[in-house]
Scaffold this motif. Structure first.
Motif, PDB file in Angstrom:
ATOM      1  N   LEU A  98      -7.768  -6.596   5.165  1.00  0.00           N
ATOM      2  CA  LEU A  98      -7.139  -7.881   4.821  1.00  0.00           C
ATOM      3  C   LEU A  98      -7.670  -8.999   5.706  1.00  0.00           C
ATOM      4  O   LEU A  98      -7.917 -10.124   5.230  1.00  0.00           O
ATOM      5  CB  LEU A  98      -5.613  -7.769   4.963  1.00  0.00           C
ATOM      6  N   ILE A 143       0.866  -1.198   0.000  1.00  0.00           N
ATOM      7  CA  ILE A 143       0.000   0.000   0.000  1.00  0.00           C
ATOM      8  C   ILE A 143       0.893   1.235   0.000  1.00  0.00           C
ATOM      9  O   ILE A 143       2.117   1.144   0.229  1.00  0.00           O
ATOM     10  CB  ILE A 143      -0.934   0.018   1.226  1.00  0.00           C
ATOM     11  N   VAL A 191      -8.650  -8.659  -2.889  1.00  0.00           N
ATOM     12  CA  VAL A 191      -7.847  -7.567  -2.336  1.00  0.00           C
ATOM     13  C   VAL A 191      -7.856  -6.379  -3.266  1.00  0.00           C
ATOM     14  O   VAL A 191      -8.024  -5.218  -2.838  1.00  0.00           O
ATOM     15  CB  VAL A 191      -6.402  -8.050  -2.063  1.00  0.00           C
ATOM     16  N   ILE A 243      -7.763   2.548  -0.831  1.00  0.00           N
ATOM     17  CA  ILE A 243      -6.398   2.160  -0.425  1.00  0.00           C
ATOM     18  C   ILE A 243      -5.582   1.985  -1.702  1.00  0.00           C
ATOM     19  O   ILE A 243      -5.949   1.175  -2.577  1.00  0.00           O
ATOM     20  CB  ILE A 243      -6.394   0.872   0.403  1.00  0.00           C
ATOM     21  N   GLU A 275     -12.109   0.856  -0.832  1.00  0.00           N
ATOM     22  CA  GLU A 275     -11.759   1.528   0.423  1.00  0.00           C
ATOM     23  C   GLU A 275     -10.763   2.660   0.199  1.00  0.00           C
ATOM     24  O   GLU A 275     -10.244   3.225   1.163  1.00  0.00           O
ATOM     25  CB  GLU A 275     -11.155   0.501   1.387  1.00  0.00           C
ATOM     26  N   PHE A 304      -9.493  -2.902  -1.998  1.00  0.00           N
ATOM     27  CA  PHE A 304      -8.603  -1.740  -1.886  1.00  0.00           C
ATOM     28  C   PHE A 304      -9.140  -0.572  -2.709  1.00  0.00           C
ATOM     29  O   PHE A 304      -9.089   0.590  -2.284  1.00  0.00           O
ATOM     30  CB  PHE A 304      -7.191  -2.111  -2.337  1.00  0.00           C
ATOM     31  N   LYS A 359      -6.437   0.404   9.017  1.00  0.00           N
ATOM     32  CA  LYS A 359      -7.579   0.125   8.127  1.00  0.00           C
ATOM     33  C   LYS A 359      -7.232  -1.006   7.161  1.00  0.00           C
ATOM     34  O   LYS A 359      -8.045  -1.904   6.894  1.00  0.00           O
ATOM     35  CB  LYS A 359      -7.937   1.394   7.365  1.00  0.00           C
ATOM     36  N   THR A 360      -5.984  -0.952   6.657  1.00  0.00           N
ATOM     37  CA  THR A 360      -5.553  -2.005   5.715  1.00  0.00           C
ATOM     38  C   THR A 360      -5.537  -3.365   6.393  1.00  0.00           C
ATOM     39  O   THR A 360      -5.987  -4.374   5.821  1.00  0.00           O
ATOM     40  CB  THR A 360      -4.162  -1.673   5.152  1.00  0.00           C
ATOM     41  N   GLU A 361      -5.012  -3.426   7.621  1.00  0.00           N
ATOM     42  CA  GLU A 361      -4.983  -4.702   8.343  1.00  0.00           C
ATOM     43  C   GLU A 361      -6.399  -5.238   8.545  1.00  0.00           C
ATOM     44  O   GLU A 361      -6.649  -6.451   8.420  1.00  0.00           O
ATOM     45  CB  GLU A 361      -4.298  -4.509   9.694  1.00  0.00           C
ATOM     46  N   ASP A 380      -1.385   5.748   3.109  1.00  0.00           N
ATOM     47  CA  ASP A 380      -2.595   4.993   3.439  1.00  0.00           C
ATOM     48  C   ASP A 380      -2.600   4.590   4.916  1.00  0.00           C
ATOM     49  O   ASP A 380      -1.547   4.477   5.573  1.00  0.00           O
ATOM     50  CB  ASP A 380      -2.683   3.743   2.558  1.00  0.00           C
TER      51      ASP A 380
END
Length: 533
Positions: free
Chosen positions: A456, A443, A508, A517, A515, A512, A451-453, A447
């Motif tokens: 995922l 990412i 993903v 990302i 969201e 992404f 939020k990414t964790e 970012d």
């Protein structure tokens, strides 16, 4: 030595009349001079030096014949130069032949006055030398015919001599064969009491037959070239040597031999026919029974190994099943052969010797066999497993003791020798019930990491084929040049590996994007500066 001197003197008489013609004549004169010089040295030399001088003379004489052969094979023949040379060479060859006949007659006159076996061996060796001389004589006559020289009388005389020679050897071969059969019979009857004299007699007769058959073969060959009928003599030669050559294709020889074999076969069948038919019936009956019993044994072994608590692999089960059937049938074949009167002990001993010879000849195959046995014992993989071995990835579809058949992921069938597999690293991909799927996603630096964790984790936990245990791993892994990289490592069944990998990768990307990302990709910024002048 006296014989060689006489031959060389005859050679000098023939060579002395050779005219010096063109460039090639100088070489012939040089050979003549060398032979004359060496002959003069013979009376002054002794021991090994004499043997060397005789050898040198023989080599130069053969070189002369070969040089003439080369000259005759040239496209543009110099008939004016070659005609007198060939005439002189014919005279020389004729005198040498007369010398051989005189020497042979002298030795034949000594038979009955001394050691006949020794004299016969000397005669055989002398006849072998004359065989070479007669072939050379026919060569020179052919050259003379090419040069349109009159050789009618000489050809007729050579044909007459060859017919007489072939007839004599034809009778002598038959006579020696009968003597040899009688001598062998005496040795066989004597058994352990056989004497050294009887054994020596058999050996000498075999050598005598070999020499006589060889000379008869040469005479037949030369008579064939001269267009003479040699069918009867070829039949004798075939019986003595047992060699199947193109001569058997001769209709007269083949028909005569066939009639003799047919008569012998008829007499044998009349005397032993009923007994042979009964033995053959028993032989076939035992083979059929062995085949049926072998199949029954295979069924019993299949049931035993499949229900065994040892949990044999499919490969090992198939090995035991195949081995039991083949062993049973082999035993039946041996029993059937014994019913035909064949001694099994010498047969098995012969198989043992043949096995050693075949073992040396098939070292690579035996290496594959040994590797196959190791694979069966240690079971690094089984039929249906997905493996990576010998640089190949695919599913094991079949295995024998020498090779393994693998179907690749794109449905190619590869047959790999077992020693290639056993001698390399074997990666059994499906032997374990769980397999980790390793993926990396990057990412942007701007970012939100938390939020990414979360995104995922939601993607991983939502996939139906991802195993709950062991728990998946989702960690921030590295800070790259243009991205922040997360490692995502869920667990799945081996057969679900690629489904999980592809589904998660696709999801993903879509999440992404939804969201906001970013997924960085390599890029380069270019700054342009302009200086004022």
């Amino acid at each position: 030595m006296h014989r060689i001197i006489a031959l060389i003197m005859l050679a000098i008489v023939g060579l002395s009349s050779l005219p010096a013609q063109a460039d090639t004549s100088s070489e012939l004169i040089s050979l003549q001079t060398s032979i004359q010089h060496d002959v003069a040295l013979l009376s002054k030399t002794h021991g090994e030096l004499t043997n060397f001088t005789e050898y040198k003379i023989k080599q130069n004489t053969e070189l002369l014949h070969e040089r003439l052969k080369e000259l005759m094979s040239e496209p543009a023949l110099n008939k004016e130069m070659l005609s007198p040379i060939i005439k002189s060479h014919l005279i020389f060859i004729g005198k040498v032949d007369n010398y051989f006949k005189t020497k042979i007659a002298t030795l034949q006159g000594q038979l009955g006055k001394g050691d006949d076996n020794k004299i016969m061996m000397q005669l055989s060796m002398l006849e072998a030398e004359r065989d070479q001389q007669l072939q050379a004589y026919l060569d020179v006559l052919g050259w003379a015919k090419t040069l349109e020289l009159d050789t009618g009388d000489q050809t007729a005389q050579l044909t007459k001599n060859l017919i007489a020679r072939a007839d004599g050897f034809n009778s002598f071969v038959q006579y020696t064969q009968d003597k040899l059969k009688q001598a062998v019979k005496e040795v066989s009857l004597a058994g352990k009491d056989v004497t050294a004299e009887q054994t020596l007699n058999v050996t000498e007769l075999k050598e005598r037959l070999s020499y006589a058959s060889s000379s008869l073969g040469v005479a037949i060959h030369l008579l064939d070239i001269l267009g003479q009928d040699t069918a009867d003599m070829k039949e004798t030669l075939f019986k003595s040597s047992g060699d199947i050559t193109q001569d058997v294709l001769n209709i007269d020889v083949a028909s005569s031999l066939f009639e003799q074999w047919l008569t012998s076969a008829q007499n044998y069948l009349i005397e032993n026919g009923p007994g042979i038919v009964f033995k053959l019936f028993i032989f076939v009956l035992i083979l059929v029974a062995a085949s049926l019993i072998g199949k029954a044994v295979q069924k019993l072994v299949r049931k035993a190994v499949s229900n065994s608590k040892l949990k044999f692999s499919v490969l090992l089960q198939e090995f035991f099943i195949s081995l039991s059937g083949k062993a049973t049938f082999t035993l039946g074949v041996l029993i059937a052969l014994s019913q035909l009167g064949i001694e099994l002990a010498p047969l098995l001993a012969g198989f043992g010797v043949a096995g050693v010879i075949i073992g040396f000849a098939l070292q690579d195959t035996l290496s594959n066999f040994a590797s196959g046995m190791m694979i069966l014992v240690y079971r690094p993989y089984d039929v249906g497993d997905l493996i990576n071995a010998a640089g190949v990835t695919g599913k094991v579809s079949h295995m024998s003791l020498v090779s393994t058949t693998i179907k690749t992921l794109d449905n190619q069938r590869l047959i790999i020798p077992n020693n290639k597999i056993w001698g390399d690293t074997i990666n059994n991909i499906t032997v374990e019930h769980q397999r980790r799927v390793d993926m990396t996603f990057g990412i942007g630096y701007s970012d939100d990491i938390e939020k990414t964790e979360k995104v995922l984790n939601e993607i991983i936990m939502a996939h139906p084929k991802v195993l709950k245990t062991p728990e998946p791993t989702i960690k921030l892994h590295t800070l790259g040049e243009s991205s922040v990289d997360f490692v995502v490592r869920p667990w799945a069944k081996p057969e679900d590996y690629w489904d999980v990998y592809w589904d998660i990768t696709r999801t993903v990307k879509m999440r992404f994007d939804a969201e906001n990302i970013s997924i960085p990709f390599p890029q380069r910024d270019i700054h342009i500066y302009q200086e004022s002048v």
